[in-house]
Design a protein around this motif. Structure first.
Motif, PDB file in Angstrom:
ATOM      1  N   UNK A  10      36.742  38.521  29.789  1.00 58.73           N
ATOM      2  CA  UNK A  10      37.382  37.219  29.978  1.00 58.73           C
ATOM      3  C   UNK A  10      38.548  37.369  30.948  1.00 58.73           C
ATOM      4  N   UNK A  11      38.518  36.564  32.014  1.00 58.03           N
ATOM      5  CA  UNK A  11      39.545  36.602  33.052  1.00 58.03           C
ATOM      6  C   UNK A  11      40.115  35.198  33.225  1.00 58.03           C
ATOM      7  N   UNK A  12      41.429  35.079  33.182  1.00 61.59           N
ATOM      8  CA  UNK A  12      42.098  33.806  33.444  1.00 61.59           C
ATOM      9  C   UNK A  12      42.721  33.878  34.831  1.00 61.59           C
ATOM     10  N   UNK A  13      42.390  32.906  35.681  1.00 57.82           N
ATOM     11  CA  UNK A  13      42.912  32.906  37.046  1.00 57.82           C
ATOM     12  C   UNK A  13      43.841  31.713  37.286  1.00 57.82           C
ATOM     13  N   UNK A  14      44.777  31.934  38.165  1.00 58.82           N
ATOM     14  CA  UNK A  14      45.617  30.868  38.717  1.00 58.82           C
ATOM     15  C   UNK A  14      46.100  31.345  40.086  1.00 58.82           C
ATOM     16  N   UNK A  15      45.614  30.694  41.131  1.00 58.08           N
ATOM     17  CA  UNK A  15      45.942  31.090  42.503  1.00 58.08           C
ATOM     18  C   UNK A  15      45.718  32.591  42.702  1.00 58.08           C
ATOM     19  N   UNK A  16      44.537  33.029  42.338  1.00 54.14           N
ATOM     20  CA  UNK A  16      44.191  34.456  42.356  1.00 54.14           C
ATOM     21  C   UNK A  16      43.181  34.800  43.439  1.00 54.14           C
ATOM     22  N   UNK A  17      43.171  34.024  44.515  1.00 56.15           N
ATOM     23  CA  UNK A  17      42.142  34.216  45.546  1.00 56.15           C
ATOM     24  C   UNK A  17      42.219  35.582  46.213  1.00 56.15           C
ATOM     25  N   UNK A  18      43.407  36.173  46.263  1.00 54.14           N
ATOM     26  CA  UNK A  18      43.550  37.483  46.913  1.00 54.14           C
ATOM     27  C   UNK A  18      43.051  38.627  46.036  1.00 54.14           C
ATOM     28  N   UNK A  19      42.945  38.394  44.733  1.00 54.56           N
ATOM     29  CA  UNK A  19      42.622  39.492  43.819  1.00 54.56           C
ATOM     30  C   UNK A  19      41.268  39.369  43.131  1.00 54.56           C
ATOM     31  N   UNK A  20      40.784  38.143  42.912  1.00 52.73           N
ATOM     32  CA  UNK A  20      39.662  37.950  41.998  1.00 52.73           C
ATOM     33  C   UNK A  20      38.368  38.596  42.480  1.00 52.73           C
ATOM     34  N   UNK A  21      38.117  38.588  43.782  1.00 52.59           N
ATOM     35  CA  UNK A  21      36.868  39.175  44.278  1.00 52.59           C
ATOM     36  C   UNK A  21      36.822  40.681  44.025  1.00 52.59           C
ATOM     37  N   UNK A  22      37.949  41.347  44.292  1.00 52.03           N
ATOM     38  CA  UNK A  22      38.002  42.782  44.051  1.00 52.03           C
ATOM     39  C   UNK A  22      37.848  43.106  42.577  1.00 52.03           C
ATOM     40  N   UNK A  23      38.434  42.272  41.719  1.00 51.20           N
ATOM     41  CA  UNK A  23      38.335  42.467  40.277  1.00 51.20           C
ATOM     42  C   UNK A  23      36.881  42.368  39.816  1.00 51.20           C
ATOM     43  N   UNK A  24      36.218  41.290  40.205  1.00 49.65           N
ATOM     44  CA  UNK A  24      34.832  41.090  39.756  1.00 49.65           C
ATOM     45  C   UNK A  24      33.898  42.111  40.380  1.00 49.65           C
ATOM     46  N   UNK A  25      34.134  42.465  41.628  1.00 50.05           N
ATOM     47  CA  UNK A  25      33.319  43.519  42.255  1.00 50.05           C
ATOM     48  C   UNK A  25      33.426  44.826  41.477  1.00 50.05           C
ATOM     49  N   UNK A  26      34.627  45.145  41.016  1.00 48.89           N
ATOM     50  CA  UNK A  26      34.802  46.391  40.267  1.00 48.89           C
ATOM     51  C   UNK A  26      34.065  46.345  38.932  1.00 48.89           C
ATOM     52  N   UNK A  27      34.007  45.161  38.316  1.00 49.95           N
ATOM     53  CA  UNK A  27      33.254  45.013  37.060  1.00 49.95           C
ATOM     54  C   UNK A  27      31.763  45.204  37.322  1.00 49.95           C
ATOM     55  N   UNK A  28      31.271  44.573  38.381  1.00 47.75           N
ATOM     56  CA  UNK A  28      29.849  44.682  38.715  1.00 47.75           C
ATOM     57  C   UNK A  28      29.478  46.121  39.058  1.00 47.75           C
ATOM     58  N   UNK A  29      30.335  46.784  39.831  1.00 44.96           N
ATOM     59  CA  UNK A  29      30.076  48.192  40.175  1.00 44.96           C
ATOM     60  C   UNK A  29      30.102  49.056  38.922  1.00 44.96           C
ATOM     61  N   UNK A  30      31.008  48.730  38.001  1.00 47.13           N
ATOM     62  CA  UNK A  30      31.080  49.473  36.743  1.00 47.13           C
ATOM     63  C   UNK A  30      29.819  49.256  35.920  1.00 47.13           C
TER      64      UNK A  30
END
Length: 292
Positions: A10-30
């Motif tokens: 579970x991820x809560x975002x607010x103006x997280x455009x600079x970080x969210x892609x890297x976060x989700x990519x790391x989950x998918x790679x994991x």
């Protein structure tokens, strides 16, 4: 040993455009190297940047199974997190900040550790800064004396003193597995069965102290919380907070007072704390304005 129970992230975002892609990519790679089944739920608190656009692109082009919830207003981290908790289907839930990146099979390691012992209610990984240095992420449950030492800066003057720096545990060895009171919830995995018994996150906290409170409830339920340095997560600390520093200072003070009212409701000490928070908050805001 690997664990094949489903993990809901579970991820809560607010103006997280600079970080969210890297976060989700790391989950998918994991997930590619994990045996655990994943579920990703993102709740956006009415971002005004490109966060929602990026999330839509991720769902369309990268991970179609992602569950997206778009709030029409910023309801705060705690309430948004509970929105995800209400619909998740995993045996374990990983609360994850958008400014984090999973390292290798950290999720699998946390899940395996969490399910290895019925007495464990939650597991937290070692957090690293972007440069690879250790991020201090474990604390004890705060008491009035801890707030006094913080406001008077004694905890900064004597960071290794176990009485003066008890709350933030500056003396703690972040390379050693052990039971802790409260790890930072930038990455915190909790058993569903435990959440079912402690009634999720307390929505009296908007942004801060929700992690302290949830850990306190886990602890009071008789379950232990394990700091597990074998699992590693990179955390770009303070990204969300610094986007609106003045507002965050005010929310922190309010949430801090709410925690002490709930668990340490001594009328005299509580009112002294509120007065101290008002003064220290004003000083912090002034210093921020002078240095920004």
């Amino acid at each position: 040993m690997p664990d094949n129970k489903k993990v809901s992230v579970i991820i809560v975002t607010w103006n997280s455009s600079d970080e969210i892609e890297g976060c989700i990519n790391s989950i998918i790679n994991s997930q590619r190297i994990n045996s655990s089944e994943f579920e990703i739920i993102v709740i956006d608190n009415n971002s005004t940047d490109d966060t929602k656009i990026k999330l839509d692109q991720i769902k369309k082009n990268l991970y179609s199974n992602i569950i997206l919830i778009y709030n029409k207003e910023n309801v705060g981290f705690t309430k948004a997190c509970n929105q995800g908790i209400e619909i998740f289907t995993g045996e374990n839930i990983l609360i994850l900040n958008p400014d984090t990146e999973i390292v290798d099979d950290a999720i699998d390691k946390m899940a395996a550790k969490l399910n290895s012992d019925k007495s464990i209610g939650a597991v937290a990984p070692k957090l690293l800064n972007e440069d690879g240095s250790i991020q201090k992420s474990c604390r004890t449950f705060p008491e009035y004396s801890d707030m006094f030492f913080e406001m008077t800066l004694l905890s900064k003057l004597f960071p290794k003193n176990k009485k003066v720096s008890r709350w933030k545990m500056n003396y703690f060895d972040h390379d050693k597995e052990c039971k802790v009171d409260q790890p930072m919830a930038a990455a915190l995995m909790i058993k569903k069965s435990v959440l079912d018994n402690i009634d999720n996150f307390d929505e009296r906290y908007k942004m801060f102290f929700n992690d302290v409170d949830i850990c306190k409830k886990i602890y009071d339920s008789g379950k232990s919380i394990i700091f597990y340095p074998e699992a590693v997560v990179i955390h770009i600390k303070g990204v969300s907070i610094y986007k609106d520093r003045e507002k965050m200072i005010r929310i922190w003070n309010k949430d801090c007072a709410e925690y002490f009212k709930k668990y340490h409701n001594n009328v005299l000490l509580y009112n002294l704390l509120k007065a101290g928070l008002t003064v220290s908050g004003a000083v912090r805001i002034l210093l921020y304005k002078l240095t920004k």
